[in-house]
Design a protein around this motif. Structure first.
Motif, short mmCIF file in Angstrom:
data_model
loop_
_atom_site.label_atom_id
_atom_site.label_comp_id
_atom_site.label_asym_id
_atom_site.label_seq_id
_atom_site.Cartn_x
_atom_site.Cartn_y
_atom_site.Cartn_z
N SER A 1 2.03 0.15 12.03
CA SER A 1 2.61 0.57 10.83
C SER A 1 1.73 1.11 9.88
CB SER A 1 3.66 -0.57 10.61
OG SER A 1 2.88 -1.93 10.25
N PHE A 2 0.40 -0.17 9.75
CA PHE A 2 -0.51 0.36 8.80
C PHE A 2 -1.18 1.50 8.99
CE2 PHE A 2 -4.47 -0.15 6.34
CZ PHE A 2 -3.99 -0.33 5.16
N GLY A 3 -1.31 1.92 10.19
CA GLY A 3 -1.96 3.32 10.64
C GLY A 3 -1.00 4.36 9.87
N PHE A 4 0.21 4.17 10.07
CA PHE A 4 1.22 5.27 9.71
C PHE A 4 1.25 5.37 8.05
CE2 PHE A 4 3.15 5.39 13.75
CZ PHE A 4 3.84 6.49 13.65
N VAL A 5 0.98 4.04 7.40
CA VAL A 5 0.60 4.10 6.05
C VAL A 5 -0.52 5.14 5.54
CG1 VAL A 5 0.41 2.68 3.90
CG2 VAL A 5 1.94 2.25 5.68
N LEU A 6 -1.58 4.67 6.24
CA LEU A 6 -2.83 5.38 5.90
C LEU A 6 -2.83 6.96 6.28
CD1 LEU A 6 -5.69 2.86 7.42
CD2 LEU A 6 -5.05 3.65 5.08
N ILE A 7 -1.90 7.27 7.29
CA ILE A 7 -1.59 8.73 7.51
C ILE A 7 -0.96 9.34 6.08
CG2 ILE A 7 -0.36 10.57 8.70
CD1 ILE A 7 -1.01 8.67 11.30
N LEU A 8 0.06 8.76 5.69
CA LEU A 8 0.88 9.06 4.37
C LEU A 8 -0.17 9.12 3.24
CD1 LEU A 8 4.29 7.51 5.11
CD2 LEU A 8 3.52 10.05 5.43
N ALA A 9 -0.99 8.30 3.22
CA ALA A 9 -1.87 8.00 2.10
C ALA A 9 -3.07 9.11 2.02
CB ALA A 9 -2.71 6.58 2.09
N ASN A 10 -3.13 9.64 3.21
CA ASN A 10 -4.25 10.88 3.13
C ASN A 10 -3.47 12.09 3.29
OD1 ASN A 10 -6.80 11.89 3.68
ND2 ASN A 10 -6.32 12.30 5.72
N ASN A 11 -2.16 12.20 3.09
CA ASN A 11 -1.36 13.44 3.02
C ASN A 11 -0.20 13.33 2.23
OD1 ASN A 11 -2.37 15.34 5.36
ND2 ASN A 11 -2.48 13.16 6.40
N VAL B 1 0.91 -1.30 -0.12
CA VAL B 1 0.05 0.02 -0.05
C VAL B 1 0.73 1.28 0.02
CG1 VAL B 1 -1.77 1.31 1.08
CG2 VAL B 1 -1.87 -1.25 1.10
N LEU B 2 2.08 1.13 0.67
CA LEU B 2 2.74 2.44 1.02
C LEU B 2 3.47 2.51 -0.50
CD1 LEU B 2 3.99 4.78 2.45
CD2 LEU B 2 5.75 3.13 3.42
N THR B 3 3.80 1.64 -1.26
CA THR B 3 4.41 1.64 -2.52
C THR B 3 3.37 2.36 -3.53
OG1 THR B 3 5.80 -0.52 -2.12
CG2 THR B 3 5.34 0.46 -4.20
N GLY B 4 2.48 1.89 -3.43
CA GLY B 4 1.44 2.55 -4.34
C GLY B 4 1.10 4.16 -3.82
#
Length: 978
Positions: A273-283, A20-23
């Motif tokens: 860690s997935f929560g961090f990924v979602l924060i980056l996905a939102n910003n 997800v973070l890669t995407g």
């Protein structure tokens, strides 16, 4: 063995987070848009990476459902850390985004904020859901999943409707459904399912998922002018809640479940860690700023290497987050005050009770929300689909309006220290505001703007524009609200009063919040970045559109921060000196054909006839007979034509400003809708046509408080100003029948008195009032009837007929006035014009008939004593109000200064200009709002090179006079020849 399986599930979860973070990084860095569309392996490699990342996001709640148990510990501190971190990032991101364009392609997942909150909710209530599911048999759960899936497929594929409220995978409902599927996958026995069939199904759905993602994010448009054109929708974020995605995820985890027999909960660091990924996905803009240097340094590498590098960095990031969380947990076991923090769902009723006790917060919040949504619904004519869209997709905008109401409420509460008095004052004022906004919009297609606040100095005149019934109901409503507030205040509880410190703090915070809007249009200010982040679009050149999308309060606030005009390229003192020399030569050429230099014996009258426009030219309207025969006669025998108005249903002051200064309103910044109120009172010197005359008089048979006319006329150097309520008194104030406005016959009688009282040359600016809105049944008889589709109700039909009766009286009074000035033995030049159409033709769409609804009538007449009576003008069919000073000088055969030489060239060589008549500006830039119309009445799409040079010179001069250093006043630019 158990630790190995626990580790295996955490590894799987970490892989999903990495994908997800890669995407997210791929989307954030526009890697897909940098590839040639649908060509080469690089494009498809990036596209499939993006799709795989979205597929991975679907698997996350399924894994949690497969690993959670009723006794699983809830990551209380981790969840709180995620919420705090997201808040911090949301606050910091606007600071980073000043130079980054917000585009759809930046986002991998559509609705990332909703997905983040859904994930947080799932972590908290997961064990409770498991406890409930454990009470049911497996067959019941299986049937429920199949029924929901069937409805899901029918809704998506057949009906294209979100029947179940999954909301494109953005909310907790979707995540809970996936969670339940994970629970089912854990309990089901998959040992009997053949692996070959699973792999075949998995491969087919993987390909189908990619194809379906492509079809739903890419569209083709047909443009009749250019044929088929591919859009860039394929760059947009992908909807995760798709049936094929779900089938693929289920098949994937069935295969994994066959390998890992038991289900052990994923570790806390992995969940975090997935929560961090979602924060980056939102910003994603935070990623762009922090990794931009690395991105540029590796861009020369092949795309495959680029993607592998991103994948590696994403894996490292996920691992670092997990290790960091583990270390922080160990180091702060006994230090952090959050050690005992928990979300205790067993006592949820106690939390709800505490929330409900704060009713004094929820009551104004709910009422403000309801009034704001209903008001926006009213602006959209109660279109349910638009109201739904506003509530679901403009919630941030709605809450900014609510925040403004709350700030006002806070100020009143701090001042009165009585909750209910503050409540009554705030919401009574808000109700009056909304009613006033609707009245103005109905007649002028424009919301209330800061420039309208000058009208508050003449409340009685404003009340005359509102129907008596509206006033009566408003007074009754306010009386009831105040009475209720007084009654409730007597039984109020003590805690609703504030101590002095709280009152001061509340006053300062609320005042600061409101004051912040005075920097809303300054880039990089906190409020500007915030408004940009929530997609506030002011639409300064389409104010009604702005009010529809932003609400009346926010649209008002958008207009508080005003910029006069953008500085033209190359502006300097030297450039203005060169411009003065250039137009001195132009003036010399013009003056060779003109003989007059002395204005002391000339009298010029500019007569703005309120709301006058020939109804026979209104599309889809038929009038029983001609109500204005004399105007038609004058137009047939004099220099005459149509004037492009910058307003519809209002905007008198803007037209008047252009006629008196020769400056075009479309050259100003979009944040300057009313120069009279926003510009002239604050100028050190405000040059105008009046400067050419030794004696000048203003006549306006109404209050002069509207649009700061007193200050404006003083700045323009008027010797006398005849108006109501102060100033030089009007001698003639008769009205027709029941009309509240002084008649045009009285206005012309006043003008004749001024002409007779001063025997020398003079300038008179006459602004009549007889035909001002509202167009109620003021007259005892109406001799004209109308038919057609230009109106949509009997009320509007009656208003149009009353209006036509009024302009007939104007026609009669004008005929008598011209007959009398013809008897005066002095040269008099009259420029007579209507300022705008009345805002009563609601059956004609502005997008279709915008030009016709902005064309009024004008003529230029010299009386019989004038030697210039028969002098023709070079252009008459279509003009703009800023042309009138140059036209008056041409009609009088008067020599010109460099300043009026430039204005003469603008008049003769440029098309008539105005704001966008069709109200279709797509952005807030000045050029996008300007409209040029040729002598043949056609909209000019592009100026010639010569015309553009002239327009650039004109804008330089206008900027210098209004927003610059006024070099033109110091270099003989304005000096008239002698």
């Amino acid at each position: 063995m158990e630790n190995r399986k626990k580790f295996s599930w955490s590894i799987i979860f970490s892989i999903l987070s990495t994908l997800v973070l890669t995407g997210v990084v791929v989307a954030a860095f526009h890697l897909l848009s940098d590839q040639t569309y649908m060509q080469g392996p690089s494009f498809w490699l990036v596209w499939n990476t993006k799709v795989l990342a979205v597929l991975a996001s679907v698997g996350v709640p399924i894994v949690i459902g497969m690993t959670y148990t009723a006794k699983s510990p809830i990551p209380h501190r981790g969840v709180l850390c995620l919420l705090i971190l997201d808040l911090i990032v949301q606050m910091l991101t606007p600071t980073f985004s000043a130079q980054i364009i917000t585009e759809t392609e930046l986002y991998l997942l559509r609705g990332s904020t909703g997905i983040f909150l859904a994930y947080i909710g799932l972590l908290i209530i997961g064990p409770t859901i498991i406890k409930e599911l454990d009470r049911h048999e497996l067959i019941t759960i299986r049937r429920g999943i199949i029924i929901v899936f069937t409805i899901f497929v029918v809704g998506n594929v057949v009906l294209n409707q979100d029947i179940l409220g999954f909301r494109q995978g953005q909310n907790l409902i979707w995540y809970l459904y996936l969670f339940v599927i994970g629970y089912w996958l854990k309990r089901e026995d998959w040992s009997q399912v053949k692996r070959r069939q699973l792999w075949l199904g998995w491969s087919v759905t993987l390909i189908a998922s990619g194809l379906f993602a492509w079809l739903t994010t890419n569209k083709v448009y047909y443009d009749p002018h250019h044929g088929l054109s591919l859009s860039d929708h394929y760059l947009g974020s992908i909807i995760s809640s798709q049936p094929l995605f779900l089938i693929f995820a289920v098949l994937t985890f069935i295969l994994i479940r066959q390998k890992l027999k038991r289900s052990i909960m994923v570790t806390m660091p992995s969940l975090l860690s997935f929560g961090f990924v979602l924060i980056l996905a939102n910003n994603p803009k935070l990623l762009i700023v922090t990794m931009s240097g690395l991105h540029h340094s590796v861009w020369t590498l092949p795309i495959g290497v680029h993607l592998l590098l991103i994948l590696g960095l994403a894996a490292i990031f996920v691992l670092v987050v997990q290790l960091a969380y583990q270390q922080l947990t160990r180091l702060n076991q006994n230090i952090l005050p959050l050690k005992n923090f928990k979300f205790d769902l067993n006592h949820v009723h106690q939390y709800l009770k505490r929330v409900l006790v704060a009713w004094h917060f929820w009551l104004p919040l709910g009422l403000a929300w309801l009034m704001t949504v209903l008001s926006m619904g009213r602006l959209w004519s109660w279109d349910w689909s638009m109201i739904q869209w506003l509530v679901l997709h403009r919630e941030a905008i709605i809450f900014v309006n609510i925040a403004i109401v709350f700030a006002i409420f806070g100020i009143f509460w701090a001042l009165f220290n009585t909750y209910w008095y503050a409540f009554a004052f705030t919401f009574g004022a808000y109700a009056i505001w909304l009613i006033a906004s609707f009245i103005k919009i109905d007649y002028r297609a424009e919301p209330i703007l800061p420039s309208d606040m000058s009208m508050l100095t003449s409340v009685s005149e404003l009340l005359n524009m509102v129907s008596k019934n509206t006033i009566i109901w408003a007074v009754i409503g306010l009386a009831l609200l105040i009475g209720l507030a007084i009654f409730i205040q007597h039984i109020d509880r003590p805690h609703l009063r504030l101590n002095l410190k709280k009152r001061v703090a509340l006053l300062l915070i609320a005042s600061a919040a409101l004051a912040s809007f005075y920097t809303a249009n300054h880039p990089k200010t906190p409020i500007a970045l915030l408004l940009d982040e929530i997609e506030d679009r002011p639409y300064f050149f389409a104010q009604l559109r702005g009010a529809k999308l932003n609400g009346t309060l926010l649209q008002f606030a958008n207009n508080l921060d005003v910029k006069i005009m953008a500085e033209p390229k190359g502006y300097s003192e030297a450039r203005m000196q060169a411009l003065a020399k250039k137009y001195q030569k132009v003036a010399d050429e013009i003056n060779k054909t003109r003989s007059e230099t002395n204005l002391k014996d000339q009298t010029v009258i500019f007569n703005l006839s309120e709301s006058f426009a020939d109804p026979s030219r209104v599309p889809n309207l038929k009038v029983s007979s001609d109500p204005i025969p004399f105007v038609h006669q004058m137009k047939a025998n004099t220099a005459s034509g149509l004037m492009l108005s910058s307003g519809y249903g209002g905007g008198t002051a803007n037209v008047e400003y252009q006629t008196l200064t020769g400056l075009a309103i479309n050259n100003f910044s979009p944040t300057l809708p009313t120069p009279y109120s926003q510009l002239v009172p604050y100028q050190t010197v405000s040059p105008a046509f009046t400067n050419l005359f030794n004696y000048k008089v203003g006549i306006h048979p109404f209050s002069a408080n509207l649009y700061s006319r007193k200050q404006v006329y003083k700045k323009f150097g008027f010797n006398k100003f005849y108006h109501l309520n102060g100033g030089d008194p009007l001698s003639y104030t008769a009205k027709i029948d029941n009309s509240p406005y002084i008649s045009d016959a009285s206005a012309y009688a006043q003008t004749l008195k001024v002409l007779n009282d001063h025997q020398g040359g003079q300038f008179i600016n006459l602004v009549t009032m007889q035909n001002h809105m509202p167009f109620d049944a003021y007259y005892k008889e109406t001799n004209y009837t109308v038919s057609g589709t230009a109106y949509t109700s009997d009320t509007r039909k009656q208003q149009i007929e009353n209006y036509i009766q009024g302009i007939h009286y104007t026609d009669t009074a004008l005929k008598e006035f011209i007959q009398k000035i013809d008897q005066l033995q002095r040269p008099i030049t009259l420029i007579w014009y209507g300022d705008h159409l009345p805002g009563i033709y609601n059956g004609n769409a502005m997008q279709t008939y915008g030009l016709q609804l902005h064309e009024t009538d004008y003529f230029v007449y010299s009386n019989r004593y004038s030697r210039q009576q028969d002098r023709t003008l070079p252009k008459t069919k279509i003009v703009s109000p800023n042309n009138f000073p140059a036209m008056a000088l041409a009609k009088m055969n008067m020599k010109v200064s460099p300043y009026y030489a430039l204005q003469t060239k603008v008049y003769t060589d440029l098309p008539a200009m105005t704001l966008d008549s069709f109200n279709s500006a797509k952005n807030n830039t000045v050029n996008a709002s300007s409209e040029y119309v040729s002598e043949t009445g056609k909209v000019v799409s592009k100026l010639t090179k010569k015309q553009q040079t002239l327009m650039d010179d004109y804008q330089l001069l206008q900027y210098d006079i209004t927003a610059g250093e006024q070099y033109a006043l110091k270099n003989n630019f304005m000096t008239q020849p002698k």
